[in-house]
Motif scaffolding. Structure first.
Motif, PDB file in Angstrom:
ATOM      1  N   ILE A  11       0.836  -1.196   0.000  1.00  0.00           N
ATOM      2  CA  ILE A  11       0.000   0.000   0.000  1.00  0.00           C
ATOM      3  C   ILE A  11       0.871   1.245   0.000  1.00  0.00           C
ATOM      4  CG2 ILE A  11      -1.636   1.353   1.374  1.00  0.00           C
ATOM      5  CD1 ILE A  11      -2.846  -1.387   2.246  1.00  0.00           C
ATOM      6  N   ALA A  12       1.900   1.260   0.814  1.00  0.00           N
ATOM      7  CA  ALA A  12       2.806   2.409   0.847  1.00  0.00           C
ATOM      8  C   ALA A  12       3.507   2.578  -0.502  1.00  0.00           C
ATOM      9  CB  ALA A  12       3.838   2.242   1.963  1.00  0.00           C
ATOM     10  N   GLY A  13       3.891   1.449  -1.114  1.00  0.00           N
ATOM     11  CA  GLY A  13       4.533   1.509  -2.428  1.00  0.00           C
ATOM     12  C   GLY A  13       3.602   2.073  -3.479  1.00  0.00           C
ATOM     13  N   TYR A  14       2.343   1.638  -3.452  1.00  0.00           N
ATOM     14  CA  TYR A  14       1.357   2.165  -4.397  1.00  0.00           C
ATOM     15  C   TYR A  14       1.119   3.653  -4.170  1.00  0.00           C
ATOM     16  CZ  TYR A  14       0.059  -2.512  -6.007  1.00  0.00           C
ATOM     17  OH  TYR A  14       0.063  -3.768  -6.559  1.00  0.00           O
ATOM     18  N   GLU A  15       1.072   4.058  -2.921  1.00  0.00           N
ATOM     19  CA  GLU A  15       0.863   5.475  -2.620  1.00  0.00           C
ATOM     20  C   GLU A  15       2.031   6.320  -3.120  1.00  0.00           C
ATOM     21  OE1 GLU A  15       0.011   5.616   1.550  1.00  0.00           O
ATOM     22  OE2 GLU A  15      -2.034   4.863   1.261  1.00  0.00           O
ATOM     23  N   ALA A  16       3.254   5.820  -2.920  1.00  0.00           N
ATOM     24  CA  ALA A  16       4.432   6.540  -3.402  1.00  0.00           C
ATOM     25  C   ALA A  16       4.433   6.611  -4.928  1.00  0.00           C
ATOM     26  CB  ALA A  16       5.713   5.868  -2.892  1.00  0.00           C
ATOM     27  N   ALA A  17       4.062   5.513  -5.577  1.00  0.00           N
ATOM     28  CA  ALA A  17       3.999   5.500  -7.043  1.00  0.00           C
ATOM     29  C   ALA A  17       2.948   6.481  -7.544  1.00  0.00           C
ATOM     30  CB  ALA A  17       3.692   4.088  -7.543  1.00  0.00           C
ATOM     31  N   ALA A  18       1.804   6.529  -6.883  1.00  0.00           N
ATOM     32  CA  ALA A  18       0.740   7.458  -7.287  1.00  0.00           C
ATOM     33  C   ALA A  18       1.206   8.901  -7.145  1.00  0.00           C
ATOM     34  CB  ALA A  18      -0.512   7.209  -6.455  1.00  0.00           C
ATOM     35  N   GLU A  19       1.942   9.191  -6.083  1.00  0.00           N
ATOM     36  CA  GLU A  19       2.485  10.545  -5.914  1.00  0.00           C
ATOM     37  C   GLU A  19       3.459  10.885  -7.041  1.00  0.00           C
ATOM     38  OE1 GLU A  19       4.007  11.630  -2.044  1.00  0.00           O
ATOM     39  OE2 GLU A  19       2.468  10.394  -1.079  1.00  0.00           O
ATOM     40  N   LEU A  20       4.327   9.947  -7.390  1.00  0.00           N
ATOM     41  CA  LEU A  20       5.280  10.177  -8.470  1.00  0.00           C
ATOM     42  C   LEU A  20       4.552  10.377  -9.792  1.00  0.00           C
ATOM     43  CD1 LEU A  20       8.126  10.400  -9.599  1.00  0.00           C
ATOM     44  CD2 LEU A  20       8.167   7.904  -9.761  1.00  0.00           C
ATOM     45  N   PHE A  21       3.550   9.534 -10.069  1.00  0.00           N
ATOM     46  CA  PHE A  21       2.791   9.707 -11.306  1.00  0.00           C
ATOM     47  C   PHE A  21       2.080  11.054 -11.327  1.00  0.00           C
ATOM     48  CE2 PHE A  21       2.876   4.937 -11.760  1.00  0.00           C
ATOM     49  CZ  PHE A  21       3.669   4.949 -12.886  1.00  0.00           C
ATOM     50  N   GLY A  22       1.654  11.534 -10.175  1.00  0.00           N
ATOM     51  CA  GLY A  22       1.058  12.866 -10.103  1.00  0.00           C
ATOM     52  C   GLY A  22       2.059  13.943 -10.502  1.00  0.00           C
ATOM     53  N   VAL A  23       3.289  13.808 -10.031  1.00  0.00           N
ATOM     54  CA  VAL A  23       4.348  14.758 -10.391  1.00  0.00           C
ATOM     55  C   VAL A  23       4.622  14.692 -11.887  1.00  0.00           C
ATOM     56  CG1 VAL A  23       6.818  15.250 -10.115  1.00  0.00           C
ATOM     57  CG2 VAL A  23       5.414  14.788  -8.108  1.00  0.00           C
ATOM     58  N   LEU A  24       4.571  13.496 -12.448  1.00  0.00           N
ATOM     59  CA  LEU A  24       4.881  13.297 -13.869  1.00  0.00           C
ATOM     60  C   LEU A  24       3.679  13.544 -14.784  1.00  0.00           C
ATOM     61  CD1 LEU A  24       7.027  10.061 -13.587  1.00  0.00           C
ATOM     62  CD2 LEU A  24       7.805  12.438 -13.652  1.00  0.00           C
ATOM     63  N   SER A  25       2.551  13.947 -14.230  1.00  0.00           N
ATOM     64  CA  SER A  25       1.323  14.061 -15.019  1.00  0.00           C
ATOM     65  C   SER A  25       1.214  15.357 -15.818  1.00  0.00           C
ATOM     66  CB  SER A  25       0.100  13.925 -14.108  1.00  0.00           C
ATOM     67  OG  SER A  25       0.004  15.043 -13.246  1.00  0.00           O
ATOM     68  N   THR A  26       2.190  16.228 -15.714  1.00  0.00           N
ATOM     69  CA  THR A  26       2.150  17.502 -16.421  1.00  0.00           C
ATOM     70  C   THR A  26       3.124  17.463 -17.599  1.00  0.00           C
ATOM     71  OG1 THR A  26       1.694  18.577 -14.313  1.00  0.00           O
ATOM     72  CG2 THR A  26       2.404  19.994 -16.099  1.00  0.00           C
ATOM     73  N   PRO A  27       2.643  17.755 -18.811  1.00  0.00           N
ATOM     74  CA  PRO A  27       3.521  17.699 -19.987  1.00  0.00           C
ATOM     75  C   PRO A  27       4.786  18.542 -19.857  1.00  0.00           C
ATOM     76  CG  PRO A  27       1.244  17.868 -20.685  1.00  0.00           C
ATOM     77  CD  PRO A  27       1.254  18.044 -19.186  1.00  0.00           C
ATOM     78  N   ILE A  28       4.702  19.699 -19.242  1.00  0.00           N
ATOM     79  CA  ILE A  28       5.908  20.533 -19.123  1.00  0.00           C
ATOM     80  C   ILE A  28       6.957  19.842 -18.261  1.00  0.00           C
ATOM     81  CG2 ILE A  28       5.029  21.918 -17.216  1.00  0.00           C
ATOM     82  CD1 ILE A  28       6.636  24.259 -18.406  1.00  0.00           C
ATOM     83  N   ARG A  29       6.535  19.132 -17.238  1.00  0.00           N
ATOM     84  CA  ARG A  29       7.514  18.428 -16.396  1.00  0.00           C
ATOM     85  C   ARG A  29       8.162  17.293 -17.167  1.00  0.00           C
ATOM     86  NH1 ARG A  29       3.410  18.183 -11.606  1.00  0.00           N
ATOM     87  NH2 ARG A  29       3.201  20.407 -11.242  1.00  0.00           N
ATOM     88  N   LEU A  30       7.389  16.612 -18.000  1.00  0.00           N
ATOM     89  CA  LEU A  30       7.963  15.565 -18.847  1.00  0.00           C
ATOM     90  C   LEU A  30       8.959  16.166 -19.835  1.00  0.00           C
ATOM     91  CD1 LEU A  30       4.787  13.409 -19.555  1.00  0.00           C
ATOM     92  CD2 LEU A  30       6.665  12.909 -17.959  1.00  0.00           C
TER      93      LEU A  30
END
Length: 111
Positions: A11-30
């Motif tokens: 669960i903690a791993g999934y939560e951390a992954a979801a946070e990272l995907f949130g950070v990566l969800s913006t085209p400018i950041r990519l």
């Protein structure tokens, strides 16, 4: 008892992954991550590659820095950024390659 611990870790791993995907969800950041894949760059160099306002660039770099995706160092008046976590680069490349290779074809076929 060990099953409960394993479930908590997952669960903690999934939560951390979801946070990272949130950070990566913006085209400018990519785009910033893509620009930094080859080498370290200062903010001026990034602004030349990615046409956004300086305040917007600074805000996005700050988000990436706080998330541990990029690292920074100061040299005189210049701030230089580089990739801090190569795993993020691999994830970005894999996802971007997948969307480049197939998304458009599947969408065209669905119409």
């Amino acid at each position: 008892m060990s099953n409960g611990t394993a479930a908590q870790t997952t669960i903690a791993g999934y939560e951390a992954a979801a946070e990272l995907f949130g950070v990566l969800s913006t085209p400018i950041r990519l785009r910033i991550i893509g620009a930094l894949c080859g080498s370290e760059k200062n903010v001026s160099q990034l602004l030349q590659e990615i046409e956004v306002s300086q305040p917007n660039m600074s805000q996005q770099l700050n988000v990436l820095y706080r998330a541990g995706v990029v690292d920074k160092r100061r040299e005189g008046a210049q701030m230089y950024y580089r990739i801090a976590d190569e795993t993020v680069v691999r994830v970005c490349k894999a996802v971007c390659a997948r969307t480049d290779d197939g998304t458009e074809g599947r969408e065209a076929g669905a119409n």
